[in-house]
Design an enzyme around this catalytic site. Structure first.
Site, PDB file in Angstrom:
ATOM      1  N   LYS A  31       0.825  -1.212   0.000  1.00  0.00           N
ATOM      2  CA  LYS A  31       0.000   0.000   0.000  1.00  0.00           C
ATOM      3  C   LYS A  31       0.861   1.264   0.000  1.00  0.00           C
ATOM      4  O   LYS A  31       0.649   2.165  -0.797  1.00  0.00           O
ATOM      5  CB  LYS A  31      -0.908   0.022   1.238  1.00  0.00           C
ATOM      6  CG  LYS A  31      -1.935  -1.076   1.260  1.00  0.00           C
ATOM      7  CD  LYS A  31      -2.868  -0.942   2.453  1.00  0.00           C
ATOM      8  CE  LYS A  31      -2.176  -1.161   3.790  1.00  0.00           C
ATOM      9  NZ  LYS A  31      -1.629  -2.510   3.941  1.00  0.00           N
ATOM     10  N   THR A  32       1.830   1.288   0.884  1.00  0.00           N
ATOM     11  CA  THR A  32       2.680   2.471   0.977  1.00  0.00           C
ATOM     12  C   THR A  32       3.505   2.629  -0.290  1.00  0.00           C
ATOM     13  O   THR A  32       3.691   3.732  -0.795  1.00  0.00           O
ATOM     14  CB  THR A  32       3.597   2.360   2.204  1.00  0.00           C
ATOM     15  OG1 THR A  32       2.775   2.098   3.343  1.00  0.00           O
ATOM     16  CG2 THR A  32       4.367   3.637   2.431  1.00  0.00           C
ATOM     17  N   ASP A 213      -2.131   7.891   3.891  1.00  0.00           N
ATOM     18  CA  ASP A 213      -1.705   6.543   4.280  1.00  0.00           C
ATOM     19  C   ASP A 213      -2.362   6.189   5.624  1.00  0.00           C
ATOM     20  O   ASP A 213      -2.722   7.081   6.384  1.00  0.00           O
ATOM     21  CB  ASP A 213      -0.172   6.516   4.420  1.00  0.00           C
ATOM     22  CG  ASP A 213       0.386   5.101   4.277  1.00  0.00           C
ATOM     23  OD1 ASP A 213      -0.407   4.161   4.089  1.00  0.00           O
ATOM     24  OD2 ASP A 213       1.623   4.948   4.349  1.00  0.00           O
ATOM     25  N   GLU A 214      -2.497   4.920   5.923  1.00  0.00           N
ATOM     26  CA  GLU A 214      -3.047   4.471   7.220  1.00  0.00           C
ATOM     27  C   GLU A 214      -4.396   5.123   7.524  1.00  0.00           C
ATOM     28  O   GLU A 214      -4.651   5.576   8.634  1.00  0.00           O
ATOM     29  CB  GLU A 214      -2.062   4.785   8.365  1.00  0.00           C
ATOM     30  CG  GLU A 214      -0.637   4.332   8.134  1.00  0.00           C
ATOM     31  CD  GLU A 214      -0.418   2.854   8.401  1.00  0.00           C
ATOM     32  OE1 GLU A 214      -1.414   2.113   8.623  1.00  0.00           O
ATOM     33  OE2 GLU A 214       0.749   2.424   8.374  1.00  0.00           O
ATOM     34  N   GLN A 244      -5.592  -3.324  10.695  1.00  0.00           N
ATOM     35  CA  GLN A 244      -4.475  -2.684  11.379  1.00  0.00           C
ATOM     36  C   GLN A 244      -4.907  -1.412  12.104  1.00  0.00           C
ATOM     37  O   GLN A 244      -4.084  -0.540  12.390  1.00  0.00           O
ATOM     38  CB  GLN A 244      -3.355  -2.364  10.387  1.00  0.00           C
ATOM     39  CG  GLN A 244      -2.678  -3.612   9.856  1.00  0.00           C
ATOM     40  CD  GLN A 244      -1.489  -3.276   8.978  1.00  0.00           C
ATOM     41  OE1 GLN A 244      -0.488  -2.749   9.436  1.00  0.00           O
ATOM     42  NE2 GLN A 244      -1.595  -3.574   7.695  1.00  0.00           N
ATOM     43  N   ARG A 585       5.183  -7.510  10.812  1.00  0.00           N
ATOM     44  CA  ARG A 585       6.368  -6.673  10.573  1.00  0.00           C
ATOM     45  C   ARG A 585       7.549  -7.513  10.114  1.00  0.00           C
ATOM     46  O   ARG A 585       8.508  -7.001   9.537  1.00  0.00           O
ATOM     47  CB  ARG A 585       6.796  -5.923  11.844  1.00  0.00           C
ATOM     48  CG  ARG A 585       5.835  -4.897  12.379  1.00  0.00           C
ATOM     49  CD  ARG A 585       5.315  -3.967  11.338  1.00  0.00           C
ATOM     50  NE  ARG A 585       4.028  -4.427  10.831  1.00  0.00           N
ATOM     51  CZ  ARG A 585       3.470  -3.955   9.728  1.00  0.00           C
ATOM     52  NH1 ARG A 585       4.074  -3.041   9.017  1.00  0.00           N
ATOM     53  NH2 ARG A 585       2.299  -4.417   9.327  1.00  0.00           N
TER      54      ARG A 585
HETATM   55  N1  LIG Z   1       4.923  -5.816  -6.588  1.00  0.00           N
HETATM   56  C1  LIG Z   1       5.882  -5.977  -5.685  1.00  0.00           C
HETATM   57  N2  LIG Z   1       6.963  -6.740  -5.944  1.00  0.00           N
HETATM   58  C2  LIG Z   1       7.935  -6.912  -5.028  1.00  0.00           C
HETATM   59  N3  LIG Z   1       7.940  -6.360  -3.803  1.00  0.00           N
HETATM   60  C3  LIG Z   1       6.898  -5.585  -3.467  1.00  0.00           C
HETATM   61  C4  LIG Z   1       5.827  -5.345  -4.384  1.00  0.00           C
HETATM   62  N4  LIG Z   1       4.953  -4.541  -3.761  1.00  0.00           N
HETATM   63  C5  LIG Z   1       5.436  -4.291  -2.531  1.00  0.00           C
HETATM   64  N5  LIG Z   1       6.605  -4.900  -2.338  1.00  0.00           N
HETATM   65  C6  LIG Z   1       7.424  -4.885  -1.116  1.00  0.00           C
HETATM   66  O1  LIG Z   1       6.638  -5.387  -0.028  1.00  0.00           O
HETATM   67  C7  LIG Z   1       6.940  -4.732   1.183  1.00  0.00           C
HETATM   68  C8  LIG Z   1       5.715  -4.170   1.829  1.00  0.00           C
HETATM   69  O2  LIG Z   1       5.235  -3.043   1.121  1.00  0.00           O
HETATM   70  P1  LIG Z   1       4.539  -1.842   1.831  1.00  0.00           P
HETATM   71  O3  LIG Z   1       5.280  -1.444   3.041  1.00  0.00           O
HETATM   72  O4  LIG Z   1       4.238  -0.829   0.812  1.00  0.00           O
HETATM   73  O5  LIG Z   1       3.193  -2.563   2.283  1.00  0.00           O
HETATM   74  P2  LIG Z   1       1.983  -2.007   3.081  1.00  0.00           P
HETATM   75  O6  LIG Z   1       0.780  -2.557   2.456  1.00  0.00           O
HETATM   76  O7  LIG Z   1       2.067  -0.540   3.216  1.00  0.00           O
HETATM   77  O8  LIG Z   1       2.202  -2.712   4.451  1.00  0.00           O
HETATM   78  P3  LIG Z   1       1.625  -2.418   5.913  1.00  0.00           P
HETATM   79  O9  LIG Z   1       0.176  -2.145   5.778  1.00  0.00           O
HETATM   80  O10 LIG Z   1       1.890  -3.683   6.630  1.00  0.00           O
HETATM   81  O11 LIG Z   1       2.400  -1.282   6.439  1.00  0.00           O
HETATM   82  C9  LIG Z   1       7.977  -3.685   0.840  1.00  0.00           C
HETATM   83  O12 LIG Z   1       9.245  -4.167   1.140  1.00  0.00           O
HETATM   84  C10 LIG Z   1       7.787  -3.482  -0.658  1.00  0.00           C
HETATM   85  O13 LIG Z   1       8.983  -3.047  -1.259  1.00  0.00           O
END
Ligand SMILES: Nc1ncnc2c1ncn2[C@@H]1O[C@H](COP(=O)(O)OP(=O)(O)OP(=O)(O)O)[C@@H](O)[C@H]1O
Length: 693
Positions: A31-32, A213-214, A244, A585
């Site tokens: 997401k981020t 975000d969040e 979350q 995490r």
């Molecule tokens: N398409 C993709 N291919 C490879 N790696 C990815 C891809 N998308 C995301 N990632 C990796 O996955 C990890 C998690 O991504 P991110 O932190 O954006 O997730 P998030 O949804 O924001 O997580 P959370 O809600 O748990 O904080 C990061 O290390 C990111 O680089």
DNA sequence: GAGACCGTCTTTTTT
DNA sequence: AGACGGTCTC
């Protein structure tokens, strides 16, 4: 824009430009990453960086996101407003303070100051601290503000009119001191927007593209803030995960994210289902825990990563052994060539960090405590900060009271009382009221320092303060070790201002003070490389580490007593979401520990391993506990009578402590008074050791 | 007004 | 166990 490392759904979200969009997805689904890349895509589509507003949950996350965007598109990115709601609120406030009746250089007071002010009001109003808990009142006021209640509407829900009075008085005091609190940073801009539609429109025209975000952890005020800002162009892009949502205690409402499609009927929604962060084992473990929540929509979240090792669960005797286990494991990981910055130790409450810290020192492991206000809460640092604040804003009564007699100048309660009275009747600040005596000498000192501040750098000003106030002399002539440490801390503080000056060129006092108020987290001013991170589960949200330790996985700690005793399902469900955040995490390996006994307020406290450990499917976790203990525990577990009821005043007998009287009854715990020397004990209801008499 | 002493309260989580 | 506030004495 076409980015290699994005899946189809992610790509869709990144390429979206106009209109509202919701990205609702589980942990580690990117997401981020999507949000960051969408900023880049907007810019590549010709949108001015000045028209983009990105909101993150913490200052740390804002900084990381900014760095990442800068890396992707270069310096232009510095013109994007990437910050927390609070920082944005402050910016808007600084641009419009006079319309809201404030003066330049207003002070942002921290939560400690809020408490001080409330205590003072209670005292002035002769309200006893036994009947009126200052902390509780502080929370009430903060919640009221975050729900944007006027004093009148607060009076409708708060039946004790004296509490309403305190709220009124508190607001008055802040205003008189040209000060705002954290909540004001959100609600004053909202007030501004509501009272001056033209101003609102200016900001709407500035921030045409809004990304948050969040979003699941926005509260009423933040929700309104973003709704107002996005009303004109409706280009609002929010991402979040209802599993979350962990800030309900601060008024956050995860329904905001579930209602997004109602608020913006034309919204497009994207769901992401692939987790890129964790091993299959870790992700499945997290999924098996969160599915125990009933107030939730089940969602599909899978990982294509390796299966990885099982989670290591270790049960130990007490918190010292727990720390020692964590220390030893970290040492082992480091010896295998793993970097400190890829390791994190997570805990439910800040108090748990202490033992871990001691262990890190003992084993010579480099660490940092994230979210530690400890440094800025030290007396000498607070004193210095209050001098700086007073120089910046002479009306800041709170700061003045703190330093007017530090170091000792012979200005005591009597003088202060007279001053306060005069200030109240003449409706002036304390500083303005001062006209004679030793107080005047103090005032002149501040005048001199204020003048000096105009031509000195921040660090030079601090030297001047330490010199002229006599703080330096007092500490350096003292023979106490404590005072030596104080002096060292003040020097370390100068290190902070120095690096701040280097980072921003020359720094203005006001800007520096704002920065400190918003991020009074030492770790953010420190180099984070090559250090193990120690932090609460709340502050780790949004981050990821290869190796994660979750300590204190015990009933009473995680889930916390207050959540258990609350008796509501939603409180436990929030704890469970917190646990879900903690587990997710970890990228490669996860360790969980629990201690059978833990010191609480100087008393040993027995705790059962957390229910959340049992909720992890057996196939994902390796449990290790002392053999002997195993038998006893399974026996105890089987024989606990969950339905046992007790009454206050009832006599009971305990196999270990003897006879005692029940003095209070909570959801699952009773407090029993035993004769000297055993004293007060908390016991689990229906424990086989207890017999009713 | 300053310093010593004693009793009470603390810890849930944060911008 | 440790911080903080209130009270007492010099
Ligand atoms: N398409 C993709 N291919 C490879 N790696 C990815 C891809 N998308 C995301 N990632 C990796 O996955 C990890 C998690 O991504 P991110 O932190 O954006 O997730 P998030 O949804 O924001 O997580 P959370 O809600 O748990 O904080 C990061 O290390 C990111 O680089």
């Amino acid at each position: 824009m076409q980015i290699q490392e994005l899946n189809k759904e992610q790509q869709k979200a990144v390429n979206h430009i106009d209109g509202p969009m919701l990205v609702l997805a589980g942990a580690g689904s990117g997401k981020t990453k999507v949000l960051t890349n969408r900023i880049v895509n907007l810019i590549e589509n010709g949108i001015s960086p000045y028209n983009i507003l990105a909101i993150t949950f913490t200052n740390k996350a804002a900084k990381e996101m900014k760095d990442r965007v800068v890396r992707l598109i270069g310096k232009e990115a510095y013109n994007i407003q990437i910050s927390t709601f609070h920082s944005l609120g402050l910016k808007i406030l600084k641009e419009n303070y006079s319309m809201l009746g404030y003066e330049k250089n207003f002070t942002i007071i921290d939560s400690d100051d809020v408490l001080t002010i409330i205590k003072k009001i209670l005292k002035d109003k002769n309200m006893s601290k036994d009947r009126y808990n200052p902390r509780e009142i502080k929370n009430k006021i903060s919640s009221a503000k975050n729900e944007m209640m006027s004093i009148d509407s607060f009076a409708k829900v708060e039946f004790d009119h004296k509490v309403v009075e305190v709220y009124k008085e508190y607001q008055q005091k802040l205003k008189n001191g040209n000060s705002v609190d954290f909540d004001d940073l959100l609600i004053l801009p909202i007030k501004l927007f509501r009272n001056y539609p033209r101003v609102l429109e200016e900001y709407q025209d500035r921030y045409k593209y809004i990304l948050i975000d969040e979003y699941q952890d926005t509260n009423e005020a933040q929700y309104t803030f973003s709704k107002l800002l996005s009303a004109k162009y409706r280009n609002i892009f929010v991402v979040g995960d209802n599993d979350q949502a962990i800030y309900a205690f601060r008024g956050a409402n995860y329904k905001n994210i579930l209602n997004f499609e109602k608020d913006y009927p034309e919204a497009k929604t994207i769901l992401l289902e692939e987790n890129y962060r964790s091993t299959k084992t870790i992700l499945n473990a997290a999924n098996s825990v969160i599915k125990n929540n009933h107030e939730r929509k089940d969602k599909n979240l899978w990982s294509n990563n390796a299966t990885g090792n099982k989670i290591k669960y270790k049960e130990v005797a007490n918190e010292k052994e727990e720390a020692s286990f964590v220390g030893t494991e970290i040492k082992r990981l480091l010896s295998e060539g793993i970097n400190e910055e890829d390791i994190a130790v997570l805990y439910r409450t800040n108090a748990q960090s202490r033992v871990i810290e001691e262990e890190m020192l003992k084993k010579n492991i480099k660490y940092r405590v994230v979210g530690s206000f400890y440094f800025y809460n030290r007396k000498e640092i607070k004193d210095l900060l209050c001098y700086l604040r007073l120089i910046n804003n002479h009306k800041d009564d709170v700061s003045l009271l703190r330093v007017i007699n530090t170091p000792r100048r012979g200005i005591g309660d009597k003088t202060i009382e007279t001053l306060t009275e005069e200030a109240t009747t003449r409706e002036l600040s304390l500083y303005e009221t001062i006209s004679k005596g030793k107080e005047l000498e103090f005032k002149n000192l501040i005048e001199d320092l204020t003048k000096a501040s105009e031509s000195l750098s921040l660090t030079e000003l601090i030297d001047e303060i330490l010199e002229k106030t006599g703080i330096k002399k007092e500490l350096s002539t003292s023979k106490l070790l404590e005072d030596e440490i104080r002096l060292e801390n003040l020097n370390e503080f100068k290190g902070v201002t120095k690096s701040y000056e280097e980072e921003y060129g020359t720094a203005s006092l006001g800007d520096f003070l704002d920065e400190i108020s918003l991020v009074s987290d030492m770790s953010e001013h420190q180099d984070s490389s090559n250090r193990v991170s120690l932090m609460t589960v709340h502050s780790v949200k949004g981050l990821e580490f290869d190796y994660v330790f979750i300590v204190g996985m015990e009933e009473g700690i995680f889930p916390h007593y207050n959540a258990i005793n609350d008796g509501s399902n939603s409180a436990i469900e929030e704890e469970r979401r917190l646990c879900y955040v903690a587990i997710t995490r970890a990228k490669k390996e996860l360790y969980i520990t629990s201690a059978d006994t833990r010191m609480l307020f100087g008393n040993p406290m027995r705790n059962q391993p957390s229910r959340f450990i049992d909720e992890i499917d057996k196939e994902y976790i390796d449990k290790e506990r002392p053999k002997k203990l195993e038998k006893i525990i399974t026996k105890v577990r089987k024989t606990v009578d969950k339905n046992a009821t007790y009454e206050v005043g009832e006599h009971i007998s305990h196999t270990e402590f003897g006879e005692g009287i029940v003095i209070s009854v909570d959801k699952s715990i009773i407090t029993v008074a035993f004769p000297h020397p055993i004293g007060i004990r908390k016991l689990m209801k229906g424990h086989p050791n207890i017999t009713k008499l």
